[in-house]
Design an enzyme around this catalytic site. Structure first.
Site, PDB file in Angstrom:
ATOM      1  N   HIS A 104      -6.517  -7.212  -0.596  1.00 27.54           N
ATOM      2  CA  HIS A 104      -6.671  -5.764  -0.737  1.00 27.54           C
ATOM      3  C   HIS A 104      -6.043  -5.309  -2.046  1.00 27.54           C
ATOM      4  O   HIS A 104      -5.032  -5.873  -2.474  1.00 27.54           O
ATOM      5  CB  HIS A 104      -5.998  -5.044   0.434  1.00 27.54           C
ATOM      6  CG  HIS A 104      -6.551  -5.420   1.767  1.00 27.54           C
ATOM      7  ND1 HIS A 104      -5.963  -6.390   2.555  1.00 27.54           N
ATOM      8  CD2 HIS A 104      -7.647  -4.986   2.428  1.00 27.54           C
ATOM      9  CE1 HIS A 104      -6.681  -6.530   3.665  1.00 27.54           C
ATOM     10  NE2 HIS A 104      -7.705  -5.688   3.614  1.00 27.54           N
ATOM     11  N   HIS A 116       0.813  -1.219   0.000  1.00 31.06           N
ATOM     12  CA  HIS A 116       0.000   0.000   0.000  1.00 31.06           C
ATOM     13  C   HIS A 116       0.851   1.276   0.000  1.00 31.06           C
ATOM     14  O   HIS A 116       0.316   2.376  -0.050  1.00 31.06           O
ATOM     15  CB  HIS A 116      -0.949   0.021   1.207  1.00 31.06           C
ATOM     16  CG  HIS A 116      -1.969  -1.071   1.169  1.00 31.06           C
ATOM     17  ND1 HIS A 116      -2.847  -1.227   0.117  1.00 31.06           N
ATOM     18  CD2 HIS A 116      -2.249  -2.085   2.035  1.00 31.06           C
ATOM     19  CE1 HIS A 116      -3.628  -2.285   0.342  1.00 31.06           C
ATOM     20  NE2 HIS A 116      -3.272  -2.820   1.497  1.00 31.06           N
ATOM     21  N   ASP A 152      -2.944 -10.422  -2.922  1.00 32.96           N
ATOM     22  CA  ASP A 152      -3.494 -10.004  -1.627  1.00 32.96           C
ATOM     23  C   ASP A 152      -4.977  -9.666  -1.823  1.00 32.96           C
ATOM     24  O   ASP A 152      -5.387  -9.268  -2.906  1.00 32.96           O
ATOM     25  CB  ASP A 152      -2.725  -8.770  -1.153  1.00 32.96           C
ATOM     26  CG  ASP A 152      -3.008  -8.396   0.281  1.00 32.96           C
ATOM     27  OD1 ASP A 152      -2.151  -8.674   1.137  1.00 32.96           O
ATOM     28  OD2 ASP A 152      -4.067  -7.790   0.549  1.00 32.96           O
TER      29      ASP A 152
HETATM   30 ZN    ZN Z   1      -4.113  -7.274   2.416  1.00 29.33          ZN
HETATM   31 ZN    ZN Z   2      -4.473  -7.736  -4.743  1.00 30.50          ZN
END
Ligand code: ZN
Ligand code: ZN
Ligand code: ZN
Lengths: 448, 559
Positions: free
Chosen positions: A149, A108, A147
């Site tokens: 996210h 991120h 992932d």
């Molecule tokens: Zn994650």
């Molecule tokens: Zn991802």
């Protein structure tokens, strides 16, 4: 047959806070499981020792405001350094592939870093990629973000890079942090179609994800012909993850890695520390080392519990077809963008740092180049957690930039030193590996 | 008075030691077929020098178990494994009579899958039908919950009382199921032969009217009593290098970073001592292709020694075999020792013989004798130095799991090289000079192994695992299990006290309580366990040991 390189760095003395999901305990049971299995004793595995990344390795990728040292602690350098150890071992032919089971995570973290976003301060995979490009002359890279996210940091970093194919599948951003990663996000004007997002409905199962691997991701890799394939290997698609709502299994993760066959996998998220991580990590190690994983499963795994709904399968099939088209038509789209844009494309961006409640405002300027992906200038301002306000100007010349972009980028830096409307000026010339920070108020330049 | 006897693969060395001095030494070829008689011959030759004075302690190292394992001549033993869901079963290629059964425990000690009674009954019936009288049982995470192993043990006791059982949870409390299973199996298959050997030795000592304490040297550089040894005989493997390393340490100064370089006839063993403590093999002793939970020194063996012969076939070669003794000791061919003898003017044995045989080889190679010696000395030194440096790197590159371990990255800083073995005098000073450190040689160096055996103290390592939310603790070795009195607020200090108490109990039981005060912690880990967003307790892992060292009577050697 060469062994698989494993670097297990659980950072047993690092946590964001004592009860945070990113706490000391996160990889404890994974350690118990892989040690008890004795898998590290097998000749198919070679275990490696971590090292600290250098400040330059971070500064080659990020603009840490005001400095790398201010944004990170040693734990981050060890985590990033561990990815570099794996990169070196792979490039020097000691191992056939590598898995860095490391924390803190990184996907991120974006180009500019004012603080911690989504448990990440610096982007381990991207730091590794720029290191690979610098040290070994790697040009084309594919990153598959597995992932749950959206890998918004990695996406932002390579948004304008036509030589990096970034593919992220994740739980739909309307239902999960960070709320991005929709199908329309396809990359910047000169790198359109090399960012590919697959937002998946909650409760998507092994069948749905493996369909996307087989029918979209593998054909794309086949076509893109990257020099290296990286798995941004989060484990939070697992059915027991407390922060997300997917229905992926440990064996599904093993199967995914077996089919994807990444050169290097780097651990990202995954917070089901007791019921998923020990088994998912085992599955990944076994898949990468070519060890039969048909005997592996979670204690509570029941294959009949998760069945992909025909409706969701239909949705995935449609999206796969749509994204394949976007990817296939990318060269036309880019040519079109080149024609209809001026010298620069400018856009604003607001970035929220959830962990530290920082709001960053950016103005981005991308040079529309006829020969390469262009260089980028970022004006950024934010009140950091310390209360300090920074207004900075950053110039990033990518590793594969053409000579003209490089010259213009460097000239823009000199120009800004004269104009002086910022606190700090940054030059990141990845072609020359020349990294500089100019402190305007003190009139001093630091060459990193 | 103390007696130390090191039964090695080729020779058996013995010393009689009293108040800082070696009174007598004996060296005899080892008879592999009859270790007991070799041992007793050496003992009987040492005893007259004691002139009837009391022998307080006799320690010996032996290759009995090493030989049993190498030749596969231990007792036929079945291994029942409960591997749960992970690696495929063919990853566990430990022994011929291996049986896999259902039944799974997880890392927190939760039983995930119970035994399949019918399956176990069938396996036991097959074992009994095959006439196997000994069984080893290993379940994954049995160190966290031994219930499945205990059930199988009870079943055997009830249905097949003539079959003996060893269970892995009693052997080790450490993680690593394949190592624990292998260690349990090796223990089971050697215990019968060992107990017979031990009984015979015990009887022979009694017959000689000695009431000495009798100890066996272990791979970890410590001793255990003859009684204790019958519980874990396979800890006696690799005690030869342990004897030499501890002997080198006994002769030199403590608290230095040292290399112990034991130069034998055709092999040299390298061991590291870090701040006075010998370095252990990080994965445990390796027996055949199997790692184990046996604590053993990290020893790097190089196929190169004082008797290694020299050849010329277009270039000078230092061979990895011998054709006889060195020329200076009457051999027919020039050796490594001869080259060092001439090059350094050492005057070893008949130095004229060294020169003559070297000259013959030099003529064949068409070079001067001095050039031949220079090349040989270089080859030997470089090979030893690179092996030593490889060991430093290996130690420096051990995996690290904490940030501070990486930040404070260790670097091996060598202080001295301790030379052991007959050819050490010639070679070790040159290696040390090349590495720019001191060399340490002692008159007793050639018998350092037997001296080491005579003066080392008993060792013991105890590991405690505590899981407060599950109200559970386990202690190894021995497989002690229990629940906590106060599950809520246990802190690391209490866990450490608990481990210390168990160490003390075991010391008492093994007659070594006088060493309990010298224990030290080598592992202290604690983790907060979070359920949801709040703390539900802690997990502790504590290790406490009586590290390798010397008995209190030993105050160094005189001269
Ligand atoms: Zn994650
Ligand atoms: Zn991802
Ligand atoms: Zn350009």
């Amino acid at each position: 047959m060469k062994p698989t390189g494993i670097l297990f760095f659980p950072a047993f003395d690092w946590a964001i806070s004592p009860t945070h999901p990113e706490r000391e305990e996160r990889l404890l049971y994974t350690r118990d499981q892989i040690f008890e299995e004795g898998i590290m004793d097998l000749p198919q595995i070679k275990e490696y020792h971590p090292r600290l990344a250098e400040i330059r390795d971070v500064a080659r990728l990020h603009f840490c405001i005001p400095s790398v040292e201010a944004q990170i602690i040693e734990a981050h350098l060890v985590s990033a350094g561990s990815a570099l150890v794996m990169a070196d071992a792979f490039m020097q032919g000691e191992i056939k592939n590598a898995f860095a089971i490391i924390r803190p995570p990184g996907h991120h973290a974006m180009t500019v870093s004012h603080g911690n976003r989504g448990f990440c301060n610096i982007n381990n995979e991207a730091i590794m990629i720029e290191y690979l490009r610098q040290k070994y002359g790697i040009k084309r890279v594919a990153i598959v973000d597995t992932d749950v996210h959206h890998g918004d940091g990695t996406q932002e970093i390579y948004w304008h890079d036509p030589d990096v194919l970034f593919i992220s599948f994740h739980q739909d951003g309307r239902t999960l942090y960070p709320g991005s990663g929709f199908v329309e996000e396809l990359g910047g004007p000169l790198a359109h179609g090399t960012t590919i997002n697959l937002p998946l409905a909650p409760k998507t199962t092994d069948a749905g994800i493996l369909y996307a691997i087989d029918e979209l991701i593998l054909p794309m890799l086949e076509d893109f012909k990257p020099d290296i394939v990286i798995n941004s290997a989060g484990q939070d698609n697992h059915y027991s993850d407390p922060l997300a709502n997917m229905a992926f299994s440990a064996r599904g993760y093993a199967e995914l890695n077996s089919r994807l066959a990444p050169d290097i996998a780097v651990l990202e998220g995954g917070y089901s520390v007791e019921t998923a991580l020990p088994y998912v990590n085992m599955g990944l190690i076994m898949a990468m080392a070519g060890i039969d994983y048909s005997n592996l499963r979670e204690p509570d795994y029941n294959p009949s519990r998760f069945k992909e709904s025909p409706r969701n399968m239909e949705y995935i099939k449609k999206m796969v077809a749509q994204q394949w088209n976007a990817y296939k038509n990318r060269e036309e789209t880019i040519a079109d963008n080149r024609k209809k844009s001026g010298n620069f494309v400018n856009y604003n961006k607001s970035i929220f740092y959830d962990t530290e409640y920082i709001y960053e405002d950016q103005i981005n300027h991308l040079r529309i180049c006829q020969n390469c992906g262009g260089f980028r200038m970022i004006e950024s301002r934010a009140h950091q957690r310390t209360g300090e306000h920074f207004h900075v100007f950053c110039i990033s010349i990518p590793a594969n930039a053409c000579q003209q972009c490089q010259e213009e980028g460097r000239a823009a830096y000199q120009d800004m030193i004269k104009k002086r409307p910022f606190d700090l000026l940054y030059l990141q010339d990845r072609v020359k590996d020349d990294l500089r920070i100019y402190k305007v108020h003190k009139d001093t330049e630091t060459v990193l | 008075m103390l007696i130390g006897i090191d039964v090695g693969g080729t020779y058996t060395d013995g010393v009689l030691f009293k108040q800082g001095a070696i009174i007598a030494t004996v060296k005899k070829p080892t008879d592999d077929m009859n270790l007991k008689s070799t041992l007793l011959e050496v003992l009987d030759e040492l005893l007259p020098s004691a002139e009837g004075q009391k022998i307080e302690r006799i320690v010996f190292s032996t290759t009995l178990v090493t030989n049993l394992l190498a030749t596969g001549q231990g007792e036929r033993t079945a291994l029942i494994m409960l591997p749960g869901h992970g690696l495929p079963h063919d990853a566990y290629d430990i022994c011929p009579d291996i049986f896999f059964a259902r039944g799974t425990v997880d890392f927190r000690g939760n039983v995930i899958e119970k035994l399949d009674q019918k399956e176990i009954d069938d396996i036991l019936a097959r074992i009994a039908a095959a006439g196997i009288k000994r069984v080893a049982v290993a379940a994954k995470f049995a160190n966290r919950n031994d219930i499945l192993e205990r059930e199988i043990q009870s079943k055997l006791a009830a249905s097949y009382p003539d079959i003996s059982v060893s269970i892995s949870s009693e052997i080790s409390n450490k993680l690593n199921f394949p190592r624990r299973a292998a260690t349990t199996y090796f223990t089971a298959m050697t215990v019968k032969e060992w107990m017979q050997f031990a009984a015979e030795i015990d009887q022979a000592i009694t017959e000689r009217g000695l009431d000495s304490e009798l100890h066996i040297l272990k791979a970890d550089g410590g001793t255990f009593s003859l009684d204790t040894s019958s519980r874990r005989p396979c800890e006696t493997v690799f005690s030869g290098p342990a004897a030499s390393t501890m002997g080198g340490l006994a002769l030199s100064q403590p608290h230095l970073n040292s290399v112990v370089l034991d130069i034998g006839g055709t092999t040299s063993d390298i061991a590291l001592i870090i701040d006075g403590a010998p370095l252990y093999a990080s994965k445990g002793a390796r027996l055949g292709k199997q790692y184990t939970h046996i604590n053993a020194f990290a020893v790097n063996s190089v196929a190169l020694g004082g008797d290694s012969c020299l050849d010329y076939d277009g270039e000078i070669k230092v061979q990895n075999f011998r054709r006889g003794a060195a020329a200076c000791f009457g051999g027919d061919y020039p050796t490594v020792t001869d080259a060092f003898n001439c090059k350094m003017d050492l005057g070893i044995g008949n130095a004229g013989q060294s020169a003559e045989k070297l000259q013959q080889l030099a003529s064949k190679a068409g070079m001067k004798s001095s050039e031949l010696c220079r090349q040989v000395v270089n080859i030997v030194i470089e090979r030893l130095v690179s092996s030593i440096e490889a060991m430093f790197r290996e130690w420096e590159n051990e995996p690290a799991y904490k940030v501070w371990e990486v930040v404070n990255r260790r670097k091996f800083k060598l202080d001295q090289i301790i030379g052991i073995g007959a050819a050490a005098t010639a070679i070790v000073p040159q290696v040390a000079a090349r590495m720019e450190v001191d060399s340490f040689l002692h008159d007793y160096s050639p018998v350092a192994n037997a001296l080491g055996a005579a003066v080392v103290r008993p060792t013991l390592a105890v590991e405690l695992h505590v899981d407060t939310p599950n109200n559970f603790f386990s202690v190894g070795p021995g497989g002690i299990r229990g629940s906590l009195n106060d599950r809520g607020g246990m802190q690391l200090g209490e866990a450490k006290n608990m481990a210390r108490q168990y160490l003390l109990d075991m010391c008492r039981e093994q007659g070594m309580e006088s060493y309990a005060s010298e224990s030290s912690f080598y592992m202290e880990e604690q983790f907060n366990i979070i359920s949801g967003w709040s703390r539900s307790g802690k997990i502790f892992d504590v290790g406490i040991q009586i590290a390798p060292g010397f008995i209190s009577e030993y105050k160094g050697v005189s001269s």
